[in-house]
Design an enzyme around this catalytic site. Sequence first.
Site, PDB file in Angstrom:
ATOM      1  N   HIS A  44       0.840  -1.197   0.000  1.00  0.00           N
ATOM      2  CA  HIS A  44       0.000   0.000   0.000  1.00  0.00           C
ATOM      3  C   HIS A  44       0.879   1.253   0.000  1.00  0.00           C
ATOM      4  CE1 HIS A  44      -3.108  -2.668   2.135  1.00  0.00           C
ATOM      5  NE2 HIS A  44      -3.694  -2.276   1.020  1.00  0.00           N
ATOM      6  N   CYS A  52      -2.134  -0.121   9.855  1.00  0.00           N
ATOM      7  CA  CYS A  52      -3.309  -0.910   9.436  1.00  0.00           C
ATOM      8  C   CYS A  52      -4.043  -1.577  10.583  1.00  0.00           C
ATOM      9  CB  CYS A  52      -2.940  -1.924   8.365  1.00  0.00           C
ATOM     10  SG  CYS A  52      -1.395  -2.711   8.552  1.00  0.00           S
TER      11      CYS A  52
HETATM   12  C1  CIR Z   1      -3.521  -7.968   3.074  1.00  0.00           C
HETATM   13  O1  CIR Z   1      -2.769  -8.461   2.234  1.00  0.00           O
HETATM   14  O2  CIR Z   1      -4.534  -7.365   2.777  1.00  0.00           O
HETATM   15  C2  CIR Z   1      -3.166  -8.125   4.537  1.00  0.00           C
HETATM   16  N1  CIR Z   1      -2.505  -9.373   4.754  1.00  0.00           N
HETATM   17  C3  CIR Z   1      -2.295  -6.984   4.995  1.00  0.00           C
HETATM   18  C4  CIR Z   1      -2.980  -5.662   4.949  1.00  0.00           C
HETATM   19  C5  CIR Z   1      -2.137  -4.563   5.487  1.00  0.00           C
HETATM   20  N2  CIR Z   1      -2.862  -3.360   5.507  1.00  0.00           N
HETATM   21  C6  CIR Z   1      -2.298  -2.152   5.444  1.00  0.00           C
HETATM   22  O3  CIR Z   1      -1.114  -2.031   5.276  1.00  0.00           O
HETATM   23  N3  CIR Z   1      -3.114  -1.111   5.520  1.00  0.00           N
END
Ligand code: CIR
Length: 256
Positions: A164, A251
């Site tokens: 992201h 996150c």
């Molecule tokens: C994903 O791949 O969506 C999750 N394993 C990790 C999301 C991390 N979110 C973020 O950095 N905002």
Amino acid sequence: MFKHAVVRPPAANFAAGLTTADLGAPFYAKAVEQHQRYCEALQHCGLALTKLEADPDYPDSTFVEDTAILTDRCAILTRPGAVSRSGEVAIIKDTLARFYPKIHAITSPGTVDGGDICESDDHYFIGISQRTNQEGARQLAGILAQEGYTSTSIDIRGIKGILHLKSGLSNLGDNRLVVIGALADQAGFEGYDILHVEPAENYAANCVRVNDHVLLAAGYPVLQTSLSKLGYSVITLEMSEFQKMDGGLSCLSLRF
Ligand code: CIR
């Protein structure tokens, strides 16, 4: 000032979530422990927590940030770009409705992950990524404009190693951004003080300013020293189990 945060502890099947990191499977008990420390740090920063139930239907649902963008004027429900995460908005929206009378939503075929959105006062950087598509970015920019905010898009699809936008960019407030090298030349950062992150510490770029403190992943001494020298009160947190699942500090909460 933030007053509140929504968090959701990892579920027992947390390891079944999405990841591109080659760091091995996370240990559930350790993830729960790290999440607990994270919650305590937010409370130490003065936030009241709304702690949701862990939800094994969505192993990535501990990464609550991806489900919404919270502004001073409204909440915006996202539409996560990963199919396995698309149901996560439905399981959080009633909670957000308790705090936000005005709620917008990204609609199909737009996709947006909250991790791609970096706020800086009344301006928003919108990452176009493998998760946030151009239509989602267009819809979000429109909603933000309607609410009186400006935005710029940053295409990160060619940048390796970040899921992201906020994996490589954080807003410290005080007109200062933390930026990884691969993003530093992007248009849109003119006029900001940039705190550069050295490549070996890229993971730590996802730090979070919470009121009088900055939350930083433990184990990144160069960035920690730079932040301390700038006068920030740094709280370091072990993040190993979340890093294994491509997750960073931001996150794990929705702050408002
Ligand atoms: C994903 O791949 O969506 C999750 N394993 C990790 C999301 C991390 N979110 C973020 O950095 N905002």
